[in-house]
Structure formats: structure tokens, C-alpha cells
Design a protein around this motif. Sequence first.
Motif, PDB file in Angstrom:
ATOM      1  N   THR A 170       0.825  -1.206   0.000  1.00 22.95           N
ATOM      2  CA  THR A 170       0.000   0.000   0.000  1.00 22.95           C
ATOM      3  C   THR A 170       0.860   1.257   0.000  1.00 22.95           C
ATOM      4  O   THR A 170       0.635   2.188  -0.789  1.00 22.95           O
ATOM      5  CB  THR A 170      -0.927  -0.009   1.222  1.00 22.95           C
ATOM      6  OG1 THR A 170      -1.740  -1.190   1.192  1.00 22.95           O
ATOM      7  CG2 THR A 170      -1.821   1.219   1.213  1.00 22.95           C
ATOM      8  N   GLN A 171       1.855   1.304   0.867  1.00 23.28           N
ATOM      9  CA  GLN A 171       2.717   2.484   0.934  1.00 23.28           C
ATOM     10  C   GLN A 171       3.491   2.675  -0.363  1.00 23.28           C
ATOM     11  O   GLN A 171       3.618   3.805  -0.867  1.00 23.28           O
ATOM     12  CB  GLN A 171       3.673   2.358   2.111  1.00 23.28           C
ATOM     13  CG  GLN A 171       3.007   2.413   3.477  1.00 23.28           C
ATOM     14  CD  GLN A 171       4.017   2.415   4.603  1.00 23.28           C
ATOM     15  OE1 GLN A 171       5.185   2.741   4.404  1.00 23.28           O
ATOM     16  NE2 GLN A 171       3.577   2.066   5.800  1.00 23.28           N
ATOM     17  N   LYS A 207       3.203   5.943  -2.993  1.00 23.80           N
ATOM     18  CA  LYS A 207       4.355   6.766  -3.361  1.00 23.80           C
ATOM     19  C   LYS A 207       4.580   6.760  -4.872  1.00 23.80           C
ATOM     20  O   LYS A 207       4.935   7.787  -5.467  1.00 23.80           O
ATOM     21  CB  LYS A 207       5.605   6.265  -2.630  1.00 23.80           C
ATOM     22  CG  LYS A 207       5.542   6.454  -1.122  1.00 23.80           C
ATOM     23  CD  LYS A 207       6.791   5.923  -0.450  1.00 23.80           C
ATOM     24  CE  LYS A 207       6.708   6.063   1.063  1.00 23.80           C
ATOM     25  NZ  LYS A 207       6.598   7.454   1.517  1.00 23.80           N
ATOM     26  N   ILE A 208       4.393   5.599  -5.494  1.00 23.43           N
ATOM     27  CA  ILE A 208       4.535   5.527  -6.951  1.00 23.43           C
ATOM     28  C   ILE A 208       3.500   6.402  -7.641  1.00 23.43           C
ATOM     29  O   ILE A 208       3.801   7.098  -8.629  1.00 23.43           O
ATOM     30  CB  ILE A 208       4.424   4.066  -7.418  1.00 23.43           C
ATOM     31  CG1 ILE A 208       5.660   3.281  -6.971  1.00 23.43           C
ATOM     32  CG2 ILE A 208       4.285   3.985  -8.928  1.00 23.43           C
ATOM     33  CD1 ILE A 208       5.594   1.806  -7.314  1.00 23.43           C
ATOM     34  N   ALA A 209       2.266   6.397  -7.130  1.00 25.76           N
ATOM     35  CA  ALA A 209       1.214   7.211  -7.735  1.00 25.76           C
ATOM     36  C   ALA A 209       1.539   8.700  -7.630  1.00 25.76           C
ATOM     37  O   ALA A 209       1.377   9.456  -8.602  1.00 25.76           O
ATOM     38  CB  ALA A 209      -0.123   6.908  -7.058  1.00 25.76           C
ATOM     39  N   VAL A 210       2.009   9.144  -6.472  1.00 26.04           N
ATOM     40  CA  VAL A 210       2.343  10.558  -6.293  1.00 26.04           C
ATOM     41  C   VAL A 210       3.485  10.972  -7.217  1.00 26.04           C
ATOM     42  O   VAL A 210       3.414  11.987  -7.925  1.00 26.04           O
ATOM     43  CB  VAL A 210       2.698  10.827  -4.811  1.00 26.04           C
ATOM     44  CG1 VAL A 210       3.266  12.229  -4.646  1.00 26.04           C
ATOM     45  CG2 VAL A 210       1.468  10.662  -3.940  1.00 26.04           C
ATOM     46  N   LEU A 211       4.551  10.187  -7.232  1.00 27.00           N
ATOM     47  CA  LEU A 211       5.707  10.549  -8.043  1.00 27.00           C
ATOM     48  C   LEU A 211       5.399  10.459  -9.533  1.00 27.00           C
ATOM     49  O   LEU A 211       5.915  11.257 -10.328  1.00 27.00           O
ATOM     50  CB  LEU A 211       6.888   9.635  -7.690  1.00 27.00           C
ATOM     51  CG  LEU A 211       7.458   9.799  -6.269  1.00 27.00           C
ATOM     52  CD1 LEU A 211       8.519   8.747  -5.996  1.00 27.00           C
ATOM     53  CD2 LEU A 211       8.033  11.194  -6.069  1.00 27.00           C
ATOM     54  N   ALA A 244      -0.674  10.651   5.576  1.00 28.74           N
ATOM     55  CA  ALA A 244      -0.610   9.253   6.027  1.00 28.74           C
ATOM     56  C   ALA A 244       0.776   8.877   6.511  1.00 28.74           C
ATOM     57  O   ALA A 244       0.940   7.933   7.275  1.00 28.74           O
ATOM     58  CB  ALA A 244      -1.013   8.313   4.893  1.00 28.74           C
ATOM     59  N   SER A 245       1.802   9.611   6.087  1.00 33.58           N
ATOM     60  CA  SER A 245       3.171   9.318   6.534  1.00 33.58           C
ATOM     61  C   SER A 245       3.383   9.921   7.899  1.00 33.58           C
ATOM     62  O   SER A 245       3.179  11.123   8.091  1.00 33.58           O
ATOM     63  CB  SER A 245       4.190   9.900   5.550  1.00 33.58           C
ATOM     64  OG  SER A 245       3.980   9.340   4.263  1.00 33.58           O
ATOM     65  N   PRO A 246       3.760   9.150   8.897  1.00 39.05           N
ATOM     66  CA  PRO A 246       3.942   9.686  10.244  1.00 39.05           C
ATOM     67  C   PRO A 246       5.124  10.623  10.308  1.00 39.05           C
ATOM     68  O   PRO A 246       6.164  10.404   9.713  1.00 39.05           O
ATOM     69  CB  PRO A 246       4.188   8.423  11.092  1.00 39.05           C
ATOM     70  CG  PRO A 246       4.718   7.416  10.124  1.00 39.05           C
ATOM     71  CD  PRO A 246       4.065   7.715   8.821  1.00 39.05           C
ATOM     72  N   GLY A 247       4.934  11.705  11.030  1.00 39.19           N
ATOM     73  CA  GLY A 247       6.021  12.662  11.219  1.00 39.19           C
ATOM     74  C   GLY A 247       6.212  13.618  10.086  1.00 39.19           C
ATOM     75  O   GLY A 247       7.162  14.395  10.082  1.00 39.19           O
TER      76      GLY A 247
END
Length: 602
Positions: free
Chosen positions: A164-165, A169-173, A237-240
Amino acid sequence: MEVEPGNPRIEPESDLRTLLSSYSNQAWRRLAGLFPTKHHDSNLLSKFTNFYYRTARSRSWRRRPGLPLPLPSNSLESTVILSEASRVYDVLDDMLEHILSSMHIIQKSLQFWQLKAEGTNAQKAYFMVFERGPRAFINGTVQLIRGCSMEGFPLRQLCHSAATQISEKIAVLTRLRCCMAAFLSQVYLEVDNFGEALAKDPEKSLPSLLMNINSLLSKLEESINQQHEMFQSVSSASPGESNTHSLQFEKLPNINQEGSQWTDCEIRDAINLVYQNLDKLNLYIAQLVSQNKKPRRVTLHWFGYTCGAVGLSVCSLWLVRHSSLAGSSDIDNWIREAQESTVRFWNDHVEQPILSIRDELFETFRRRHKGVMDLEEVQLTSNSLHRMLLTFSEQTRGQKFPQDASDQEMMEIVMARYEKDLMHPIQNLLGGEIARALLIQIQKLKLDIETAMLDLNQILKANEINFAILAALPAFFLSVGLLMLVRTWYKQDKRAEGRGRIARLQRRLLVVEVEKRIMQFQTCLDKGQGEDAQCMLGLVLYSLDRLYKSVERHAKETGEWLSLREDIIDLGKPQLQTMHKLAVTSRLVRVYDCMLPSANRR
């Protein structure tokens, strides 16, 4: 020199400044004479030069020469003059630099996540636990233990979370790369459209070009903000990680856009506005990519580095215990033994074999003379045996034998008389010829032994150099291993700019990538997908820029750079037909030496 009272002293600094100013004004007048004498052109050039020096930006790096702008196909001299007089090419070059560098950052992270997505479930679980840092290692271990205690499937859940993660990330980039690629293609097309106009009438074309660039930035802002919700959801969704704010560019004010001539202040403001928007774009991309970029090398290999650090610490403690700091002389003894072993290895496998080879090569005459002496000794023994056989045969047969009688025939006479006397050995021991026959046989045995020793000596001497080479083989293999390590480090085959086989393979793969994206661009055009076609064209330009940078140095060494550069520029021309571009890509991997495999290189 003394100065008279009342006369002011002339400072040498002011004289030097005045002289330099005079020469600079004279050089500028000569340079201005090279341009057309029309009044409005000279005014534009002077205004543009003035505002350029006032608005020159302190850039931390200069763009490495890559895919050039689609400038008009004039002579080299006129192109240089235009690029020096009209600084708009520097602005466009800076814009191309920012876009390509941002796309390269996005592409590296995207390739990393794509490789992770193609991995097995075990590799994804390993990444989630061991390649995201100590905190992720602790969390992943706790999650696995908790899942095992609850009789669930912790490994499957961990793999699902990793998939899922990675997909997010692939979709965003991918979307961000598509937006940047479309913007790159639009800028490239604008420069291609305005190239001839800028060369003919820069005063009239410059405002229109700046307005179009501002419009392209507005389109980029709109396309990125359309994907903002997806970017923000992934970052939240990414912590921090902090949420990414939407992109907002500065708009070009309502200046005299309809007129044909801008003031230098309006041009300066438009250029500064372009640079401000580029800075905002770089900041936005850096913030968004930092939330989705591949982990650093230290983070990926932190577990191995930690184990190495622990092992190094244990070795350090062990060395301290055996060192003079703890009152032990073990390390000193080991160092001394290592030195002695090194010296012994050098003497046995390097120095002595080389000296033996030198003696064999440069002392041939002395050894040849010694071999002649050994041969003379054998000849003396042979002559003595021949005389003994001759005398014995003449006395036994009672006839005269010739001097060149065969030793074998006379030896048969000796053996026949020896066998006859052996029938009565005691009687013939004193009055017969047994004693002389024995002495002759002893002389024959001596001759055979000396002949065998001479042959053996010659064989050993002939193989002395072979023995020396065998003794030097360990040092030879060690030297070859060191040379291979140095060669591997020097060639640096891991990148397309290297010199070895892997680097040439990567350059050929870049050509394949260009060819594939050209075909995808044509497919989008045939289907009427304009946005996707712009994205594909931008990716083609990005791949051509990487290919340009990777082959430039090697093609210049082989003398084929001018032709190869022209082919790469042709691949980036939008108006060139796809069939012609595919023919060019096919020629790249067949003709140019820097692209050929190792087996086919001349």
C-alpha cells in the motif's frame, strides 16, 4: 618623486580606474558595432544588458551541458552573438535546468519504488523491517510478535502494508513527473516556436515569450493543484511528515501587454517573476519528494552498518587487550612476524625469480662456455674408450683396424672374448683378457654416465627460466588482482558515464528508452490524447538529456560527437516524423562506437 607644495597628489588608483573605464567603454562600442544599426534594436539590447546585470542571480551551480535549446538553425557565429547579446537564452536555459534537475530527482525515487513494487513478499517484508531505520525495525518486530501471539498472519499484513505504501508513493511521483514532463514539453515547444522570431526581431518577440512562459506556469500550477488532494492524503498518512501546501505562483501584472515595446523595468520585473516562480516550484517539489523519496543509503543499510560497527568495536577491544596499552607484546610480535613473512615472500617469489631470469637472459655466454667444457670432458672419455677398444681388438684378432672403426663393432669383439674367458675364469684371470675387458666395460659405463649427466644438465639449464617463472606466479597473480581492482574503480561501470561494458549497456538502454517513449508519444497523438502526448514528449526530452550527458565525453574522444549530437537534437524536434526518429534511434546503436557492445567494437 617630490610633490610641490600646493599641488594635489594624483592617486595611482584613480589613474588605473580611469584607464580601465576607458578601455571598457571602447570595447563596448566596438561590440555594439557588430549588431544591426537600427535604433530600436540597439536600444533594446542596451536596456536588456543593463537590467540583466542588475538582476543576475547568484546560482549555486551551473547546468552541466545537456540537451540544448531548440535555437534557430543559423551559423555558429551568429548564434554566439545572439546568445551574448540577448540574455533571454540564459533565462530559458535556467528554466530548462530547473525542470530537468527536478525531473531527475523524481525519476530516481520513482525507479526505487518501482523496483520495490516488483519484489517478492519476503523482500517487501524485509524492507519494512530492516531498511527503514531503527524505529521501523522495532515497530515491525513488535508487529510480527503481536501478530504471532494473536494467531494471525503478521507477514501477510506486513506485506500488504508495504504494498500500500509503495503504490501510494509511486502514484504521487508518477503524477508529479507527468506534470513536470508536460511543462517541459510546453516550454520546449514555445522556445522552438519563438526561436526564429527572437533571432529576427528580439524586441517584439521577447514580451510575447515572457507572457507565454507566465501562462505555462499558470497551467502547471493548475495541473499540480488538481492532484493536490492526493499529494496531501499521502503526506498526511506518513507519520512525522507535515502536509504539503498548495502551489501558488505569482501572476504577471497588467503591464503593456498589447504594445510592441516594454520598458527595461517591465522586462526586469517579468524576469524576476519567472525566477520567483521557479524557486517556488523547486521548494514545492523538494518538499513533496522528501516525503516520497527513496531512503538514504545509511537508512537502507543501517542494520549492516550497525553489525559492522559492533564487530569493529569488538575487534578494537580485542586489539587493545593484545596491545602495549594492556601490557601485552602480542601485536608487536605479530607485526614483526608479518614483516618477516612479507620480506620472505618478496625474496622467494619476486626478487630471486627475477634475478634467476636475469641471469638466464644476460649470462648466456658464460653458461655456453661452461657447457662446452663439459662436452670436452665427455669427448675425452669417449676418445680414451675408442683407443682402448682399438688396441684390444687388434691384439685379439691379430690384424690392423682402421682409426674410424665403429665402437659398437669393437665392443662386440670385447664381449665375445669376455664371454669366452668366463668359461675358465680362474685360469684366465691371470693369463687371459678378463681384467682388460672389465676395465673397458668400466670405461664404457663411465662414458654413459657422463653423457646422461650432460643431457640432464642441459635439460635443467633449459628449464631454469621456467622454474623462475613458476616461483614468481604467486606475486604475478597478486599483481593482476590489484590491477583488476584498480581498473574496476577507474572505469566506474555503475553509471552510464563510465567506460566499461556495463556503462555501454546502460547507454544502449537509454536509447531503447527514448525509442519506446517516442512510440508512446505517437500512440497518444493517434488516439487524440493531447495531455498524455505532452507528457510523453517531456519524457522523451528528459531521456535525451540523460543520453546527451552520458555520451558527450566518450563521443568526443572517438571524434564522432558532431554527428551524434546532431542525431540527438533531431530526436527532440517535435515536427520531425516518428518514422525518421525511429530510424535515427536504430542508427545510434549500430554505428557509434560509444554505443557498441564490447564484442563489436573496433
